[in-house]
Enzyme design. Structure first.
Site, PDB file in Angstrom:
ATOM      1  N   LEU A  66     -57.738  10.313  41.246  1.00  0.00           N
ATOM      2  CA  LEU A  66     -58.064   9.259  41.651  1.00  0.00           C
ATOM      3  C   LEU A  66     -58.685   8.492  40.617  1.00  0.00           C
ATOM      4  O   LEU A  66     -59.422   9.132  39.743  1.00  0.00           O
ATOM      5  CB  LEU A  66     -59.258   9.470  42.930  1.00  0.00           C
ATOM      6  CG  LEU A  66     -58.636  10.272  44.107  1.00  0.00           C
ATOM      7  CD1 LEU A  66     -59.744   9.855  45.065  1.00  0.00           C
ATOM      8  CD2 LEU A  66     -57.431   9.570  44.764  1.00  0.00           C
ATOM      9  N   GLY A 111     -56.586  14.283  42.567  1.00  0.00           N
ATOM     10  CA  GLY A 111     -55.896  13.305  43.483  1.00  0.00           C
ATOM     11  C   GLY A 111     -54.250  13.505  43.043  1.00  0.00           C
ATOM     12  O   GLY A 111     -53.302  13.573  43.878  1.00  0.00           O
ATOM     13  N   ASN A 135     -60.022  20.094  41.667  1.00  0.00           N
ATOM     14  CA  ASN A 135     -61.170  20.290  40.696  1.00  0.00           C
ATOM     15  C   ASN A 135     -62.579  19.524  41.013  1.00  0.00           C
ATOM     16  O   ASN A 135     -63.545  19.544  40.491  1.00  0.00           O
ATOM     17  CB  ASN A 135     -60.959  20.128  39.391  1.00  0.00           C
ATOM     18  CG  ASN A 135     -60.569  18.614  38.988  1.00  0.00           C
ATOM     19  OD1 ASN A 135     -59.595  18.290  39.647  1.00  0.00           O
ATOM     20  ND2 ASN A 135     -60.998  18.268  37.917  1.00  0.00           N
ATOM     21  N   GLU A 136     -62.600  19.086  42.262  1.00  0.00           N
ATOM     22  CA  GLU A 136     -63.339  18.073  42.865  1.00  0.00           C
ATOM     23  C   GLU A 136     -65.194  18.585  42.661  1.00  0.00           C
ATOM     24  O   GLU A 136     -65.679  18.029  42.056  1.00  0.00           O
ATOM     25  CB  GLU A 136     -63.260  17.942  44.299  1.00  0.00           C
ATOM     26  CG  GLU A 136     -62.304  16.523  44.491  1.00  0.00           C
ATOM     27  CD  GLU A 136     -60.925  17.019  44.229  1.00  0.00           C
ATOM     28  OE1 GLU A 136     -60.604  18.249  44.140  1.00  0.00           O
ATOM     29  OE2 GLU A 136     -60.008  16.141  44.647  1.00  0.00           O
TER      30      GLU A 136
HETATM   31  N1  CO8 Z   1     -60.070   8.093  36.363  1.00  0.00           N
HETATM   32  C1  CO8 Z   1     -60.386   7.058  35.379  1.00  0.00           C
HETATM   33  N2  CO8 Z   1     -60.428   7.069  34.061  1.00  0.00           N
HETATM   34  C2  CO8 Z   1     -59.745   8.441  33.639  1.00  0.00           C
HETATM   35  C3  CO8 Z   1     -59.328   9.593  34.699  1.00  0.00           C
HETATM   36  C4  CO8 Z   1     -59.610   9.191  35.907  1.00  0.00           C
HETATM   37  N3  CO8 Z   1     -59.289  10.112  36.816  1.00  0.00           N
HETATM   38  N4  CO8 Z   1     -59.064  10.556  34.022  1.00  0.00           N
HETATM   39  C5  CO8 Z   1     -59.090  10.034  32.656  1.00  0.00           C
HETATM   40  N5  CO8 Z   1     -59.627   8.805  32.481  1.00  0.00           N
HETATM   41  C6  CO8 Z   1     -59.910   8.119  31.158  1.00  0.00           C
HETATM   42  C7  CO8 Z   1     -60.343   8.877  30.379  1.00  0.00           C
HETATM   43  O1  CO8 Z   1     -61.842   8.454  30.228  1.00  0.00           O
HETATM   44  C8  CO8 Z   1     -59.959   8.234  29.006  1.00  0.00           C
HETATM   45  O2  CO8 Z   1     -60.811   6.672  28.813  1.00  0.00           O
HETATM   46  P1  CO8 Z   1     -60.959   6.214  27.350  1.00  0.00           P
HETATM   47  O3  CO8 Z   1     -59.799   5.976  26.609  1.00  0.00           O
HETATM   48  O4  CO8 Z   1     -61.466   4.774  27.673  1.00  0.00           O
HETATM   49  O5  CO8 Z   1     -62.033   7.232  26.602  1.00  0.00           O
HETATM   50  C9  CO8 Z   1     -58.466   7.909  29.059  1.00  0.00           C
HETATM   51  O6  CO8 Z   1     -58.402   7.901  30.718  1.00  0.00           O
HETATM   52  C10 CO8 Z   1     -57.716   8.897  28.506  1.00  0.00           C
HETATM   53  O7  CO8 Z   1     -58.013  10.165  28.854  1.00  0.00           O
HETATM   54  P2  CO8 Z   1     -58.277  11.517  28.375  1.00  0.00           P
HETATM   55  O8  CO8 Z   1     -58.445  10.993  26.526  1.00  0.00           O
HETATM   56  O9  CO8 Z   1     -58.874  12.612  28.592  1.00  0.00           O
HETATM   57  O10 CO8 Z   1     -56.556  11.815  28.052  1.00  0.00           O
HETATM   58  P3  CO8 Z   1     -55.929  13.197  27.805  1.00  0.00           P
HETATM   59  O11 CO8 Z   1     -54.514  12.839  27.472  1.00  0.00           O
HETATM   60  O12 CO8 Z   1     -56.506  14.107  26.580  1.00  0.00           O
HETATM   61  O13 CO8 Z   1     -56.041  14.195  29.220  1.00  0.00           O
HETATM   62  C11 CO8 Z   1     -56.252  14.511  31.521  1.00  0.00           C
HETATM   63  C12 CO8 Z   1     -55.548  13.710  30.416  1.00  0.00           C
HETATM   64  C13 CO8 Z   1     -56.144  16.023  31.533  1.00  0.00           C
HETATM   65  C14 CO8 Z   1     -55.892  13.895  32.852  1.00  0.00           C
HETATM   66  C15 CO8 Z   1     -57.801  14.108  31.614  1.00  0.00           C
HETATM   67  O14 CO8 Z   1     -57.814  12.701  31.448  1.00  0.00           O
HETATM   68  C16 CO8 Z   1     -58.667  14.583  32.816  1.00  0.00           C
HETATM   69  O15 CO8 Z   1     -58.898  15.750  32.868  1.00  0.00           O
HETATM   70  N6  CO8 Z   1     -59.160  13.649  33.296  1.00  0.00           N
HETATM   71  C17 CO8 Z   1     -60.001  13.860  34.650  1.00  0.00           C
HETATM   72  C18 CO8 Z   1     -59.152  14.028  35.810  1.00  0.00           C
HETATM   73  C19 CO8 Z   1     -60.094  14.568  37.097  1.00  0.00           C
HETATM   74  O16 CO8 Z   1     -60.896  15.279  36.941  1.00  0.00           O
HETATM   75  N7  CO8 Z   1     -59.883  13.543  37.899  1.00  0.00           N
HETATM   76  C20 CO8 Z   1     -60.548  13.570  39.121  1.00  0.00           C
HETATM   77  C21 CO8 Z   1     -60.743  12.445  40.014  1.00  0.00           C
HETATM   78  S1  CO8 Z   1     -61.473  12.656  41.477  1.00  0.00           S
HETATM   79  C22 CO8 Z   1     -60.104  12.972  42.721  1.00  0.00           C
HETATM   80  O17 CO8 Z   1     -59.072  12.613  42.052  1.00  0.00           O
HETATM   81  C23 CO8 Z   1     -60.124  13.274  44.038  1.00  0.00           C
HETATM   82  C24 CO8 Z   1     -61.555  12.908  44.664  1.00  0.00           C
HETATM   83  C25 CO8 Z   1     -62.113  13.283  45.976  1.00  0.00           C
HETATM   84  C26 CO8 Z   1     -63.033  12.382  46.651  1.00  0.00           C
HETATM   85  C27 CO8 Z   1     -63.973  13.327  47.212  1.00  0.00           C
HETATM   86  C28 CO8 Z   1     -64.901  12.513  48.012  1.00  0.00           C
HETATM   87  C29 CO8 Z   1     -66.206  12.523  48.072  1.00  0.00           C
END
Ligand code: CO8
Length: 260
Positions: A66, A111, A135-136
């Site tokens: 998400l 997500g 990993n929420e």
């Molecule tokens: N949302 C928004 N922006 C994001 C997200 C995301 N999920 N993930 C990464 N970005 C952004 C980063 O902040 C970064 O932004 P910027 O360039 O401005 O600094 C850009 O995208 C690129 O990210 P990375 O440099 O980290 O890219 P990598 O290729 O090194 O890594 C990953 C890719 C592995 C995907 C890494 O970005 C990561 O681990 N992201 C976080 C993933 C995460 O934890 N997502 C959880 C989202 S919550 C969800 O999906 C379920 C919620 C359920 C709801 C609960 C109810 C209360």
């Protein structure tokens, strides 16, 4: 704005490939989810389409889950609209009549993992740097019951309990060990393996497979359908709490600082 999703339907095989192409990380924003659902619905209605493979055009990332920016600093109305779209994505995918496969060619947290779990079969690139999981809790948020149910249905209760409480992200080999994915193949063979596996699934008569799939998944789907509004209300009141907003801000800062 350019499309975040590209679909190619091969009319000779009846198999569509849906490519997520929303840099940098295919995060699931409201716009992304809306486009995803429209495409899914079109394919579902198209009688010539029997199978769907979902993959990413980005190197290293399937989907980052998400879009955190959709949950940070947004109005309750907007959060509600967003959550409804998340529900819709899962309902459509988990309940699809098509054979669905995730060709996971990069990391797939939260997500992104839910989307993969929505499919019938998961093939992941054997790269140990790629991770997948719900990993929420690591973000200080809680995966809702239907995320949990989907995980339990896939890996069983004990593995789901460990994985959810600790917010574990599994490397591709570890994901295979617990059954979070079904198969690992070299990175350049993820899509072709999905195509081969698809043809085996499509050899099973559609009606028998569809009824069986529904028998397995309908109780889980019905549980959300009968609690949809309450689930939205829950999400909105949880996510707009000051303490939760603070957790999200800290997580976002961690993501940015990790980069430098
Ligand atoms: N949302 C928004 N922006 C994001 C997200 C995301 N999920 N993930 C990464 N970005 C952004 C980063 O902040 C970064 O932004 P910027 O360039 O401005 O600094 C850009 O995208 C690129 O990210 P990375 O440099 O980290 O890219 P990598 O290729 O090194 O890594 C990953 C890719 C592995 C995907 C890494 O970005 C990561 O681990 N992201 C976080 C993933 C995460 O934890 N997502 C959880 C989202 S919550 C969800 O999906 C379920 C919620 C359920 C709801 C609960 C109810 C209360």
């Amino acid at each position: 704005t350019s499309p975040k999703i590209k679909v190619d339907l091969d009319s000779s095989t009846g198999v569509a490939v849906l490519r997520m192409q929303s840099p940098p990380v295919n995060s699931l924003s409201l716009d992304f989810l809306t486009e995803f659902c429209i495409n899914l619905e079109k394919l579902e209605m198209d009688r010539s389409c029997r199978g769907l493979i979902i993959t990413s055009t980005l190197s290293k990332v399937f989907s980052a889950g998400l879009d955190i920016m959709e949950m940070y600093g947004k109005s309750p109305e907007r959060c509600g609209e967003f959550w409804k779209a998340v529900q819709e994505m899962w309902l459509k995918l988990y309940g699809s009549n098509m054979v669905t496969m995730a060709a996971i060619n990069g990391s797939s947290p939260a997500g992104g993992c839910l989307m993969s779990l929505g499919c019938d079969y998961r093939i992941m690139a054997d790269n140990p740097r790629y991770s997948i999981g719900l990993n929420e809790t690591q973000l200080g948020i809680v995966a809702p019951f239907w995320f949990k149910d989907t995980l339990v249905n896939t890996v069983g209760n004990r593995a789901a309990e460990l994985s959810l409480e600790l917010g574990l992200l599994y490397s591709a080999p570890d994901a295979l060990k617990i059954g979070l994915v079904d198969q690992l193949v070299p990175e350049d063979q993820v899509l072709s393996t999905a195509q081969d596996t698809m043809s085996k699934w499509l050899a099973v008569p559609d009606h028998a497979r569809q009824i069986t799939k529904s028998m397995m998944r309908k109780p889980t789907i019905d549980k959300l359908l009968s609690n949809r509004e309450a689930d939205i209300t829950n999400f909105v009141s949880f996510i707009t709490k000051d303490s939760i907003q603070k957790s999200l801000r800290m997580y976002l800062e961690m993501l940015k600082s990790r980069k430098a």
